[in-house]
Design an enzyme around this catalytic site. Structure first.
Site, PDB file in Angstrom:
ATOM      1  N   SER A 138       0.827  -1.205   0.000  1.00  0.00           N
ATOM      2  CA  SER A 138       0.000   0.000   0.000  1.00  0.00           C
ATOM      3  C   SER A 138       0.861   1.255   0.000  1.00  0.00           C
ATOM      4  CB  SER A 138      -0.924   0.037   1.220  1.00  0.00           C
ATOM      5  OG  SER A 138      -1.686   1.227   1.179  1.00  0.00           O
ATOM      6  N   ASN A 196      -8.012  -1.707   2.370  1.00  0.00           N
ATOM      7  CA  ASN A 196      -8.673  -0.966   1.303  1.00  0.00           C
ATOM      8  C   ASN A 196     -10.134  -0.673   1.642  1.00  0.00           C
ATOM      9  OD1 ASN A 196      -6.223  -1.436   0.062  1.00  0.00           O
ATOM     10  ND2 ASN A 196      -7.092  -1.953  -1.910  1.00  0.00           N
TER      11      ASN A 196
END
Length: 495
Positions: A138, A196
């Site tokens: 990420s 997410n």
């Protein structure tokens, strides 16, 4: 150097898949002093990466132009990172590379993959003696180049082979690098998926804060830029709040007129991880209303033409879409609204993170992953999209009590929820009055209100289920399952 590498100059690691994320991660690894071989099916991408390695500091990066030369250029036991599109491209890449790999070598998939695909590939790889990691990455392009948050799950042996690299390449925070061994199987992908999902919730809540301030408060883009910049110096300090402040300041260069944010079509894209998170929450019977509301909002945003038409139909029926601002120049009113929205955003965010953490715990329990929730919060403190100052406090909450039932009941967070709930209610109430949809904030508030009530109207739902389907119910005063002939007793009562 091209072609097969000489034995003296083998790379420490390899990376296949040179779209921007792959290029940036490869350059990051090389910059940290680890010689790396790179490969891509489209050879121009290899050349592009070599040029960047030269221009960004003559980094130790070697380009390879076919799978065999690529694999053989890496020292054993070989570790190869794959950064290609999730799904069948990953399988194709594994097939092409594994032909030249040997038992003890490792494949690391750094894409946003469905965790069950990773578990299938772990089994397939182990039948050839290969080790496998599914690693969530990420931080976007910027994170990949300068320090992402990394979530590797799968073979612990594979992790130890590249731990020194991952710990240098990951974002660095005061309590260590933003990487940890997540757990077995597809746990790394699952944790990234939930990350997410929380990100969807965060973005939705920030957009609602913007909507209320703009449409109920009448604030201009430059005022909004200042407010978000100020918020980013306090408890809301985070990557998403920081970039939101920047967005409001960007002018529209195409027309030279006004700010770009106002020219962007109100229709949100998505890649699927938010949907997976909500599906998993349903599978595990975990309430995740904030994350679900953010997903629904993206679906609703996609109905642009229908919404434009609906707006016209309801306008003809006398319902104006325009929302009149309450702020009449009185600085006190405006100041209070801004402060209320700040508190509502913070309290709502706690709910979103609480839901994500509960989902991780439920899956960990189902799969025996033994996830350390405090450590998950710690590795999200830097490098990733949801990085935020309050993740350190989430880490500490789980350190204080690893069996914490819900983040909201940690003593520190519970106090903050209570302190902010009046402001939160004012914001949701004002939005409802004005016809401004705040699905994320109201879903969060309903989550809080439902969770803190010792008695819910579910007793009536159970009575209904027993009435029409003989599903039985439990009693508050005696143990056991009960069934009542409701219709018969109701008829008797009417007599």
């Amino acid at each position: 150097m091209e072609g097969a590498a000489t034995a003296q100059a083998l790379s420490r690691i390899g990376l296949a898949g040179l779209a921007v994320m792959g290029q940036n991660l490869a350059l990051n690894i090389a910059e940290k002093g680890f010689p790396i071989s790179v490969y891509n099916r489209t050879t121009s991408k290899v050349d592009e990466t070599l040029d960047r390695a030269q221009n960004e500091g003559q980094l130790p990066l070697i380009g390879q132009y076919n799978p065999r030369d690529f694999v053989l250029s890496i020292q054993r036991p070989r570790s190869v990172i794959i950064l290609v599109k999730a799904g069948s491209p990953v399988d194709q890449t594994i097939t092409a590379l594994s032909e030249y790999m040997e038992p003890g070598d490792t494949i690391i998939d750094g894409g946003n993959e469905w965790y069950e695909n990773t578990e299938r590939r772990i089994d397939e790889a182990s039948s050839k003696g290969l080790l496998y990691l599914g690693m969530g990455v990420s931080g976007g392009e910027e994170g990949a180049r300068n320090g992402p948050s990394l979530m590797p799950g799968g073979s612990y042996g594979a992790y130890t082979n590249i731990r020194d690299i991952l710990e240098k390449v990951a974002a660095q925070v005061e309590d260590g690098p933003c990487v940890t061994y997540i757990g077995e199987g597809g746990s790394g992908n699952f944790v990234k998926m939930v990350h997410n999902g929380i990100e969807y919730g965060d973005m939705q809540l920030i957009s609602e804060a913007y909507d209320v301030l703009k449409n109920a408060g009448g604030l201009s883009n430059s005022e909004l830029a200042d407010i978000f910049a100020e918020w980013n110096r306090g408890e809301l300090e985070s990557f998403l709040v920081e970039i939101t402040a920047d967005i409001f300041n960007v002018k529209d260069e195409l027309t030279g007129n006004g700010e770009l944010v106002d020219k962007i079509l109100d229709k949100t894209g998505m890649k699927g991880t938010g949907k997976w998170t909500v599906q998993q929450a349903a599978e595990l019977s975990i309430a995740a209303p904030t994350i679900a509301a953010s997903l629904d909002s993206r679906y609703m945003s996609g109905l642009k033409d229908e919404r434009v038409e609906a707006s016209e139909i309801f306008r003809k029926e006398g319902l104006k879409e325009e929302i009149s601002s309450d702020i009449n120049g009185s600085s006190l009113d405006k100041k209070r609204l801004i402060d209320d929205v700040r508190q509502a955003l913070y309290a709502s965010k706690i709910c979103s993170y609480a839901q994500g953490m509960n989902l991780l715990r439920a899956k960990s329990s189902e799969k025996g992953w033994n996830l350390n929730l405090g450590e998950m919060a710690r590795i999200w403190k830097g490098g990733c999209i949801i990085r935020a100052v309050f993740l350190d406090r989430i880490k500490k909450a789980y350190q204080r009590n690893p069996n914490l039932a819900n983040l909201m009941v940690d003593p520190e967070f519970a106090r903050e929820m209570v302190q902010r709930q009046a402001a939160w209610r004012r914001v949701v109430g004002l939005a409802v009055q004005k016809g401004i949809s705040v699905p994320g904030m109201s879903a969060s508030l309903q989550y809080f209100d439902t969770y803190r009530r010792s008695r819910l109207p579910a007793n009536l739902v159970q009575a209904q289920r027993d009435y029409f389907g003989a599903h039985t119910y439990e009693r508050v005063d005696k143990s056991g399952a009960y069934h009542t002939e409701w219709a018969k007793l109701a008829r008797k009562a009417r007599v």
